[in-house]
Design a protein around this motif. Structure first.
Motif, PDB file in Angstrom:
ATOM      1  N   GLY A  70      31.391  60.982  38.922  1.00 21.26           N
ATOM      2  CA  GLY A  70      31.166  59.666  38.333  1.00 21.26           C
ATOM      3  C   GLY A  70      31.386  58.550  39.338  1.00 21.26           C
ATOM      4  N   ASN A  71      31.612  57.365  38.815  1.00 21.31           N
ATOM      5  CA  ASN A  71      31.771  56.175  39.645  1.00 21.31           C
ATOM      6  C   ASN A  71      33.224  55.994  40.101  1.00 21.31           C
ATOM      7  OD1 ASN A  71      29.027  55.508  39.335  1.00 21.31           O
ATOM      8  ND2 ASN A  71      29.481  54.527  37.350  1.00 21.31           N
ATOM      9  N   SER A  72      33.697  56.955  40.853  1.00 22.21           N
ATOM     10  CA  SER A  72      35.070  56.862  41.351  1.00 22.21           C
ATOM     11  C   SER A  72      35.115  55.903  42.531  1.00 22.21           C
ATOM     12  CB  SER A  72      35.588  58.232  41.774  1.00 22.21           C
ATOM     13  OG  SER A  72      34.766  58.783  42.799  1.00 22.21           O
ATOM     14  N   ILE A  73      36.257  55.227  42.669  1.00 20.56           N
ATOM     15  CA  ILE A  73      36.372  54.259  43.762  1.00 20.56           C
ATOM     16  C   ILE A  73      36.611  54.985  45.077  1.00 20.56           C
ATOM     17  CG2 ILE A  73      37.298  52.533  42.168  1.00 20.56           C
ATOM     18  CD1 ILE A  73      40.044  53.043  43.440  1.00 20.56           C
ATOM     19  N   ASP A  74      36.170  54.351  46.156  1.00 25.20           N
ATOM     20  CA  ASP A  74      36.382  54.900  47.492  1.00 25.20           C
ATOM     21  C   ASP A  74      37.808  54.559  47.933  1.00 25.20           C
ATOM     22  OD1 ASP A  74      36.155  55.950  49.985  1.00 25.20           O
ATOM     23  OD2 ASP A  74      34.925  54.325  50.809  1.00 25.20           O
ATOM     24  N   VAL A  75      38.590  55.583  48.276  1.00 31.50           N
ATOM     25  CA  VAL A  75      39.996  55.357  48.610  1.00 31.50           C
ATOM     26  C   VAL A  75      40.292  55.488  50.105  1.00 31.50           C
ATOM     27  CG1 VAL A  75      40.769  56.124  46.330  1.00 31.50           C
ATOM     28  CG2 VAL A  75      40.608  57.783  48.202  1.00 31.50           C
ATOM     29  N   VAL A  76      39.328  56.000  50.870  1.00 33.09           N
ATOM     30  CA  VAL A  76      39.558  56.252  52.295  1.00 33.09           C
ATOM     31  C   VAL A  76      39.749  54.944  53.051  1.00 33.09           C
ATOM     32  CG1 VAL A  76      38.585  57.288  54.396  1.00 33.09           C
ATOM     33  CG2 VAL A  76      38.270  58.410  52.176  1.00 33.09           C
ATOM     34  N   ARG A  77      40.734  54.962  53.963  1.00 34.28           N
ATOM     35  CA  ARG A  77      41.124  53.833  54.811  1.00 34.28           C
ATOM     36  C   ARG A  77      41.790  52.708  54.019  1.00 34.28           C
ATOM     37  NH1 ARG A  77      41.948  56.377  58.965  1.00 34.28           N
ATOM     38  NH2 ARG A  77      42.760  54.343  59.635  1.00 34.28           N
ATOM     39  N   LYS A  78      42.273  53.031  52.852  1.00 32.76           N
ATOM     40  CA  LYS A  78      42.983  52.044  52.052  1.00 32.76           C
ATOM     41  C   LYS A  78      44.439  52.454  51.901  1.00 32.76           C
ATOM     42  CE  LYS A  78      38.915  50.628  49.393  1.00 32.76           C
ATOM     43  NZ  LYS A  78      38.296  50.538  48.051  1.00 32.76           N
ATOM     44  N   ARG A  79      45.288  51.473  51.665  1.00 29.71           N
ATOM     45  CA  ARG A  79      46.694  51.734  51.450  1.00 29.71           C
ATOM     46  C   ARG A  79      46.919  52.265  50.026  1.00 29.71           C
ATOM     47  NH1 ARG A  79      50.649  51.521  55.613  1.00 29.71           N
ATOM     48  NH2 ARG A  79      49.943  50.029  57.200  1.00 29.71           N
ATOM     49  N   LEU A  80      47.895  53.142  49.889  1.00 28.62           N
ATOM     50  CA  LEU A  80      48.149  53.791  48.610  1.00 28.62           C
ATOM     51  C   LEU A  80      48.424  52.777  47.497  1.00 28.62           C
ATOM     52  CD1 LEU A  80      48.626  56.408  46.973  1.00 28.62           C
ATOM     53  CD2 LEU A  80      51.026  56.266  47.649  1.00 28.62           C
ATOM     54  N   LYS A  81      49.258  51.781  47.770  1.00 32.39           N
ATOM     55  CA  LYS A  81      49.631  50.818  46.729  1.00 32.39           C
ATOM     56  C   LYS A  81      48.470  49.918  46.313  1.00 32.39           C
ATOM     57  CE  LYS A  81      54.613  50.662  47.501  1.00 32.39           C
ATOM     58  NZ  LYS A  81      55.797  49.812  47.744  1.00 32.39           N
ATOM     59  N   ASP A  82      47.452  49.830  47.162  1.00 30.47           N
ATOM     60  CA  ASP A  82      46.267  49.060  46.796  1.00 30.47           C
ATOM     61  C   ASP A  82      45.335  49.883  45.909  1.00 30.47           C
ATOM     62  OD1 ASP A  82      47.142  46.920  48.322  1.00 30.47           O
ATOM     63  OD2 ASP A  82      46.139  47.643  50.138  1.00 30.47           O
ATOM     64  N   VAL A  83      45.481  51.204  45.993  1.00 29.46           N
ATOM     65  CA  VAL A  83      44.572  52.113  45.294  1.00 29.46           C
ATOM     66  C   VAL A  83      45.087  52.497  43.902  1.00 29.46           C
ATOM     67  CG1 VAL A  83      43.675  54.479  45.319  1.00 29.46           C
ATOM     68  CG2 VAL A  83      43.504  53.060  47.371  1.00 29.46           C
ATOM     69  N   LEU A  84      46.376  52.840  43.806  1.00 27.02           N
ATOM     70  CA  LEU A  84      46.915  53.395  42.555  1.00 27.02           C
ATOM     71  C   LEU A  84      46.646  52.526  41.320  1.00 27.02           C
ATOM     72  CD1 LEU A  84      50.327  55.075  43.476  1.00 27.02           C
ATOM     73  CD2 LEU A  84      48.124  56.151  42.997  1.00 27.02           C
ATOM     74  N   PRO A  85      46.816  51.204  41.373  1.00 26.84           N
ATOM     75  CA  PRO A  85      46.573  50.400  40.156  1.00 26.84           C
ATOM     76  C   PRO A  85      45.131  50.453  39.669  1.00 26.84           C
ATOM     77  CG  PRO A  85      47.830  49.156  41.776  1.00 26.84           C
ATOM     78  CD  PRO A  85      47.324  50.362  42.477  1.00 26.84           C
ATOM     79  N   LEU A  86      44.211  50.847  40.551  1.00 27.21           N
ATOM     80  CA  LEU A  86      42.793  50.860  40.186  1.00 27.21           C
ATOM     81  C   LEU A  86      42.316  52.210  39.672  1.00 27.21           C
ATOM     82  CD1 LEU A  86      41.423  48.922  43.323  1.00 27.21           C
ATOM     83  CD2 LEU A  86      42.115  47.971  41.100  1.00 27.21           C
ATOM     84  N   LEU A  87      43.139  53.228  39.844  1.00 22.85           N
ATOM     85  CA  LEU A  87      42.708  54.586  39.499  1.00 22.85           C
ATOM     86  C   LEU A  87      42.711  54.834  37.991  1.00 22.85           C
ATOM     87  CD1 LEU A  87      44.517  56.796  42.188  1.00 22.85           C
ATOM     88  CD2 LEU A  87      42.168  55.935  42.209  1.00 22.85           C
ATOM     89  N   LYS A  88      41.760  55.646  37.534  1.00 21.44           N
ATOM     90  CA  LYS A  88      41.705  56.078  36.148  1.00 21.44           C
ATOM     91  C   LYS A  88      41.679  57.598  36.048  1.00 21.44           C
ATOM     92  CE  LYS A  88      39.374  51.887  34.506  1.00 21.44           C
ATOM     93  NZ  LYS A  88      38.207  51.335  33.779  1.00 21.44           N
ATOM     94  N   ARG A  89      41.846  58.237  37.189  1.00 23.01           N
ATOM     95  CA  ARG A  89      41.842  59.699  37.231  1.00 23.01           C
ATOM     96  C   ARG A  89      43.248  60.247  36.978  1.00 23.01           C
ATOM     97  NH1 ARG A  89      40.176  60.183  43.564  1.00 23.01           N
ATOM     98  NH2 ARG A  89      38.955  58.345  42.978  1.00 23.01           N
ATOM     99  N   GLN A  90      43.316  61.516  36.552  1.00 23.70           N
ATOM    100  CA  GLN A  90      44.596  62.152  36.268  1.00 23.70           C
ATOM    101  C   GLN A  90      45.329  62.550  37.548  1.00 23.70           C
ATOM    102  OE1 GLN A  90      45.721  62.387  33.152  1.00 23.70           O
ATOM    103  NE2 GLN A  90      47.671  63.396  33.673  1.00 23.70           N
ATOM    104  N   LEU A  91      44.542  62.826  38.599  1.00 27.39           N
ATOM    105  CA  LEU A  91      45.159  63.328  39.831  1.00 27.39           C
ATOM    106  C   LEU A  91      44.448  62.775  41.057  1.00 27.39           C
ATOM    107  CD1 LEU A  91      46.540  66.784  40.610  1.00 27.39           C
ATOM    108  CD2 LEU A  91      44.692  65.984  42.075  1.00 27.39           C
ATOM    109  N   LEU A  92      45.234  62.395  42.041  1.00 23.27           N
ATOM    110  CA  LEU A  92      44.718  61.965  43.335  1.00 23.27           C
ATOM    111  C   LEU A  92      45.257  62.933  44.386  1.00 23.27           C
ATOM    112  CD1 LEU A  92      43.274  59.737  45.093  1.00 23.27           C
ATOM    113  CD2 LEU A  92      45.562  58.718  45.366  1.00 23.27           C
ATOM    114  N   ASP A  93      44.363  63.594  45.122  1.00 29.42           N
ATOM    115  CA  ASP A  93      44.754  64.576  46.146  1.00 29.42           C
ATOM    116  C   ASP A  93      44.089  64.177  47.456  1.00 29.42           C
ATOM    117  OD1 ASP A  93      45.399  66.769  47.682  1.00 29.42           O
ATOM    118  OD2 ASP A  93      44.866  68.246  46.160  1.00 29.42           O
TER     119      ASP A  93
END
Length: 436
Positions: A237-260
């Motif tokens: 689906g329309n998952s956000i691109d997380v590469v080259r981003k800081r973890l704390k900038d990414v987590l609030p935007l996630l809607k997935r159950q798991l980030l690996d």
């Protein structure tokens, strides 16, 4: 007379303890350490078993209680001062060497096996430490780390082995010792997984573990904010691109159950010639959403996603609770956190005694589980510890007089098998998922 001459009459639980600590070994170590120089009123074998099978039992909580029990078993009268004077640095060394012997003996024995998912590893190790609160008069010697009033304490650091179902290493520190300094890393970590708590969180230590050929799983510190450099699990689906981003900038935007993902962290080397170098290391980060807290739990590891998936990493880390159960057993059952003595020698000796009591208890538990492997999961550690202490007085008598069993009575080993399992248990323990 050798207590194991007629093996048909010796209770299995008694036999396994005597094999672990043979009479000749106890006498030899007592002489080697100077604990016993001339055997007059103190017999080191009787003394050893009285304190090891007596300290964790309620009616033997005091030195006077131990002294009375020793007099009963040895038929020798002695003063409380004479008994108390035996608690010296030499006695501490004697007990410490007995612990080392038991751990080495345990390492040579056939062990439990890890489950199929972990068949590439030799062991799962859990590391942590706990504070033992002591008599306030010892505050000058062992001051508390964080206390508004006068308090004293020691830090007990343990490494627990899953395949041995018991203690692997034991060390004592002052309470103010930093957690990261309580564990000596080395080649013993090769092909083993170490589960650590947040107090040990240190990128430099994780780097060393990997260099020694070991593996680790740790919760991510709250202030850590690594850079994501790769993704191990692609979301549809329309998952956000997380590469080259800081973890704390990414987590609030996630809607997935798991980030690996793979993350980069900065490792600071120790100073050499007055200079400190920095290197960049890549580790794996797994974030699992917790529905109860409605937040992500983050785990840092160097175990490949090809070996364990993200959910497995979170489940494996939960097995670290096993070491908390060991501390609970030491404090609630063997009363290691309730040493009232103001004598530092007595304090240190009784701490080592509690470790020996734990080792003896787990030794018999291991025997019971090997005899009854299908129902091994029913023998929970805290229930077992209570059954062990309830029968410690009888066990003491039979260890000291193992050739005088009454065959018409229910054997001690039958009691351990019958009462040690929990009839109300309806689920397996934390490590059961990872054991064969």
């Amino acid at each position: 007379m050798n207590s194991l001459t007629n093996k048909q009459k010796v209770d299995p639980s008694v036999e396994c303890l005597i094999k672990l600590f043979p009479e000749d070994f106890i006498r030899a170590i007592a002489i080697e350490t100077g604990f016993i120089q001339r055997q007059r009123k103190i017999d080191p074998v009787i003394f050893f078993w009285v304190i090891v099978l007596g300290f964790g039992v309620n009616f033997l909580r005091t030195i006077r209680g131990l002294k009375r029990k020793y007099q009963n078993e040895s038929n020798i009268e002695m003063s409380i001062s004479s008994f108390n004077d035996r608690f010296t640095p030499r006695m501490e060394n004697f007990l410490k060497k007995c612990v080392i012997h038991a751990l080495e003996y345990q390492a040579q024995e056939p062990s439990f096996k890890l489950g199929e998912k972990l068949n590439n590893f030799k062991d799962v190790l859990m590391q942590d430490s706990t504070i033992i609160r002591l008599h306030e008069s010892l505050a000058n010697l062992w001051p508390a780390a964080r206390s508004k009033k006068i308090a004293a304490g020691l830090k007990l650091s343990l490494v627990i082995s899953a395949v041995a179902d018991g203690v692997k290493t034991v060390r004592l520190f002052s309470e103010r010792t930093a957690e990261v300094k309580t564990l000596r890393l080395g080649s013993w970590l090769k092909n083993r997984i170490l589960l650590t708590d947040l107090g040990f969180f240190d990128y430099n230590s994780f780097d060393k573990i990997e260099k020694y050929g070991g593996f680790f799983v740790s919760r991510l510190k709250g202030n850590a904010n690594p850079t994501i450099v790769g993704v191990n699990r692609i979301c549809r689906g329309n998952s956000i691109d997380v590469v080259r981003k800081r973890l704390k900038d990414v987590l609030p935007l996630l809607k997935r159950q798991l980030l690996d993902v793979e993350v980069e962290v900065e490792v600071k080397r120790r100073k050499y010639n007055g200079k400190r170098t920095k290197i960049t290391r890549t580790f794996r980060l797994v974030c699992v959403f917790n529905d109860e807290t409605e937040e992500y739990h983050a785990y840092l590891t160097n175990i490949s996603h090809n070996i364990l998936c993200g959910e497995d990493i979170a489940d494996l880390y939960s097995a670290r609770w096993e070491i908390e159960l060991v501390f609970k057993e030491l404090k609630n059952v063997y009363h290691i956190d309730n040493i009232e003595s103001a004598n530092p020698n007595v304090v240190k000796c009784l701490i080592w005694v509690a470790i020996l009591t734990l080792i003896c208890s787990r030794k018999i538990l291991r025997l019971v589980k090997n005899i009854n492997p299908k129902n091994a999961y029913l023998y929970t550690h805290l229930r077992w510890a209570n059954v062990f202490t309830e029968n410690a007085d009888r066990l003491l008598k039979e260890v000291l007089d193992s050739m005088d069993l009454k065959l018409d009575m229910l054997s001690l080993f039958d009691i351990f098998i019958g009462q040690g399992n929990d009839p109300n248990i309806n689920r397996k323990r934390l490590m059961d998922t990872w054991m064969a």
